[in-house]
Write a protein that holds these residues in place. Structure first.
Motif, mmCIF file in Angstrom:
data_model
loop_
_atom_site.group_PDB
_atom_site.id
_atom_site.type_symbol
_atom_site.label_atom_id
_atom_site.label_comp_id
_atom_site.label_asym_id
_atom_site.label_seq_id
_atom_site.Cartn_x
_atom_site.Cartn_y
_atom_site.Cartn_z
ATOM 1 N N ASP A 326 0.819 -1.211 0.000
ATOM 2 C CA ASP A 326 0.000 0.000 0.000
ATOM 3 C C ASP A 326 0.855 1.264 0.000
ATOM 4 O O ASP A 326 0.476 2.288 -0.558
ATOM 5 C CB ASP A 326 -0.988 0.017 1.173
ATOM 6 N N HIS A 327 2.045 1.183 0.605
ATOM 7 C CA HIS A 327 2.964 2.316 0.634
ATOM 8 C C HIS A 327 4.316 1.864 1.156
ATOM 9 O O HIS A 327 4.459 0.764 1.702
ATOM 10 C CB HIS A 327 2.417 3.452 1.517
ATOM 11 N N GLN A 328 5.314 2.696 1.005
ATOM 12 C CA GLN A 328 6.625 2.457 1.588
ATOM 13 C C GLN A 328 6.554 2.604 3.112
ATOM 14 O O GLN A 328 5.657 3.277 3.640
ATOM 15 C CB GLN A 328 7.632 3.471 1.038
ATOM 16 N N PRO A 329 7.495 1.988 3.843
ATOM 17 C CA PRO A 329 7.513 2.149 5.297
ATOM 18 C C PRO A 329 8.018 3.525 5.705
ATOM 19 O O PRO A 329 8.296 4.382 4.865
ATOM 20 C CB PRO A 329 8.476 1.040 5.753
ATOM 21 N N VAL A 330 8.165 3.723 7.019
ATOM 22 C CA VAL A 330 8.558 5.015 7.576
ATOM 23 C C VAL A 330 10.008 5.346 7.215
ATOM 24 O O VAL A 330 10.793 4.465 6.859
ATOM 25 C CB VAL A 330 8.384 5.022 9.108
ATOM 26 N N PRO A 331 10.400 6.638 7.315
ATOM 27 C CA PRO A 331 11.763 7.047 6.940
ATOM 28 C C PRO A 331 12.868 6.320 7.700
ATOM 29 O O PRO A 331 13.986 6.211 7.184
ATOM 30 C CB PRO A 331 11.766 8.546 7.254
ATOM 31 N N THR A 332 12.601 5.841 8.900
ATOM 32 C CA THR A 332 13.620 5.079 9.631
ATOM 33 C C THR A 332 14.086 3.889 8.809
ATOM 34 O O THR A 332 15.243 3.474 8.880
ATOM 35 C CB THR A 332 13.052 4.580 10.981
ATOM 36 N N VAL A 333 13.192 3.338 7.997
ATOM 37 C CA VAL A 333 13.523 2.190 7.151
ATOM 38 C C VAL A 333 14.016 2.640 5.784
ATOM 39 O O VAL A 333 15.026 2.146 5.286
ATOM 40 C CB VAL A 333 12.296 1.267 6.986
ATOM 41 N N THR A 334 13.328 3.584 5.158
ATOM 42 C CA THR A 334 13.670 3.973 3.790
ATOM 43 C C THR A 334 14.905 4.855 3.709
ATOM 44 O O THR A 334 15.497 4.994 2.650
ATOM 45 C CB THR A 334 12.498 4.710 3.123
ATOM 46 N N GLY A 335 15.256 5.488 4.832
ATOM 47 C CA GLY A 335 16.445 6.326 4.850
ATOM 48 C C GLY A 335 16.184 7.803 4.664
ATOM 49 O O GLY A 335 17.117 8.600 4.668
#
Length: 412
Positions: A326-335
């Motif tokens: 549904d969407h990318q994960p939070v910035p902690t994961v995506t960088g």
């Protein structure tokens, strides 16, 4: 609450007072400080932008190339199939391409592609660009189903209060399908079910689960899928299904996590208690960004394994499954907040004719889309899917597609 017009009027008064330095009485106290004026200016701009977006969205939503399509010309090439749309929470491009996360996820995708191939299934995969990232799953769901770009809550409220043709409604209009939803994250009444056009929505209270919560999700994915099989898919006394299933075990904070169990050993879910108690605590995991990313990867692996094992065990020649993030994960994961908003999408079926219909899409074979696989905006999928499976838009009024024309720049 102030109306938009009142807010704009008062804002104008405040700004005028500040610009001309109007003061109160003998103490010469400013009516509006510079900081307050700047805040109010920003608020007025936001309100005006919201009003303009609302008007533009209403205009776009009124035009639908399939709105007047008669039932016999909707989805003719999928008639008789059980069609299952599955959203995997936070399943984004990072899961497949981030060097710290991808090895485990890609190993599962490879293994499960091979298992499905051996069971007689074929699959094709590509990318969609979600309107949101990190949160707001409902906006991703409604974008895919409605063919409209739902990038904010105002648009979501607008579309879900309308009679927009969703993919579910398209199947419903044929008269040949039973529409059901498996919504383990829903814990109370869900009015949006009416918008989507579902005959019945099974929320977390109706799936028969008596075990513990795993992180955010009330029900482990494997249990949700087994409940779907028990409650709907295994029954032979109803029409073919058009099902929407939400797999929520990969919702943050990704701890503790469930594990795969034998499909005949889940019972009422009580067996999960020990697994839950031995799992990692969120307060410990979120002290270390690397640990967060590790747990995210494991959560995606679990969700993918749950769904693909379900296909291998319970799907048949008349089952078509479309699954996506549904969407990318939070910035902690995506960088970072500038990361891609792309999510993987796959179509799986045993009937070769189903995948032949999308052979011109250029999607990759298997469950893993390559880096160079086509990328479409998520709102474009509805019309392309409906067209691929034989739906015919009516000529004349209403034939101009709204899909992908929300005024936002994006990929084709």
């Amino acid at each position: 609450m102030l109306t938009t017009r009142t807010a704009l009027a008062l804002g104008t008064v405040w700004i005028v007072c500040a610009v001309f330095g109007l003061q109160t009485g003998a103490d010469h106290v400013d009516i509006a400080s510079r900081n307050n004026v700047l805040l109010l200016q920003n608020r007025v701009k936001a309100v005006k932008a919201g009003m303009e977006d609302s008007k533009e969205f209403a205009k776009l939503a009124r035009v639908d190339r399939f709105d007047d399509t008669p039932a016999e010309k909707l989805m003719p090439d999928l008639r008789g199939k059980n069609v299952i749309f599955t959203f995997i929470e936070s399943y984004g491009r990072s899961a497949i391409e981030d060097p710290e996360i991808a090895p485990g996820v890609n190993s599962v995708l490879k293994k499960r592609t091979e298992a499905l191939d051996k069971a007689g299934f074929s699959s094709r995969s590509g990318w969609l660009t979600s309107p949101i990232s990190g949160a707001g799953s409902w906006m991703g769901h409604s974008t895919l189903m409605s063919g409209l770009w739902i990038a904010n809550q105002q648009r979501y409220r607008s579309v879900t209060s309308s009679d927009r043709m969703t993919l579910v409604r398209a199947f419903r209009k044929t008269g040949d399908y039973r529409m059901v939803g498996i919504m383990p994250g829903v814990r109370r009444s869900w009015p949006e079910g009416k918008f989507y056009g579902m005959d019945h929505v099974y929320d977390s209270r109706e799936l028969g689960y008596k075990g513990p919560y795993f992180s955010w999700s009330p029900v482990p994915d494997q249990f949700s899928l087994k409940a779907f099989e028990r409650l709907e898919h295994s029954k032979a006394d109803h029409k073919p299904l058009m099902a929407t299933i939400i797999l929520a075990s990969s919702h943050n904070p990704w701890s503790p996590l469930p594990v795969m169990l034998p499909w005949n050993k889940m019972g009422d879910g009580s067996v999960y208690q020990g697994i839950h108690d031995r799992g990692a605590r969120p307060t410990e995991v979120w002290k270390d960004p690397h640990r967060v990313r590790e747990q995210y990867g494991k959560a995606i692996e679990y969700s993918v394994e749950s769904l693909t094992e379900y296909m291998e065990k319970y799907a048949d020649d008349d089952t078509v499954i479309v699954f996506l993030g549904d969407h990318q994960p939070v910035p902690t994961v995506t960088g970072g907040r500038n990361a891609s908003k792309d999510v993987p999408i796959s179509i799986v079926a045993r009937d070769d004719k189903v995948l032949d219909k999308v052979s011109d899409w250029g999607w990759d074979k298997g469950l893993k889309p390559s880096h160079k696989a086509p990328v479409w905006r998520m709102d474009k999928f509805r019309d392309r899917f409906m067209t691929a499976y034989g739906s015919e838009p009516e000529t004349g009024a209403g034939t101009k597609s709204t899909s992908g024309s929300s005024g936002d720049s994006g990929k084709k």
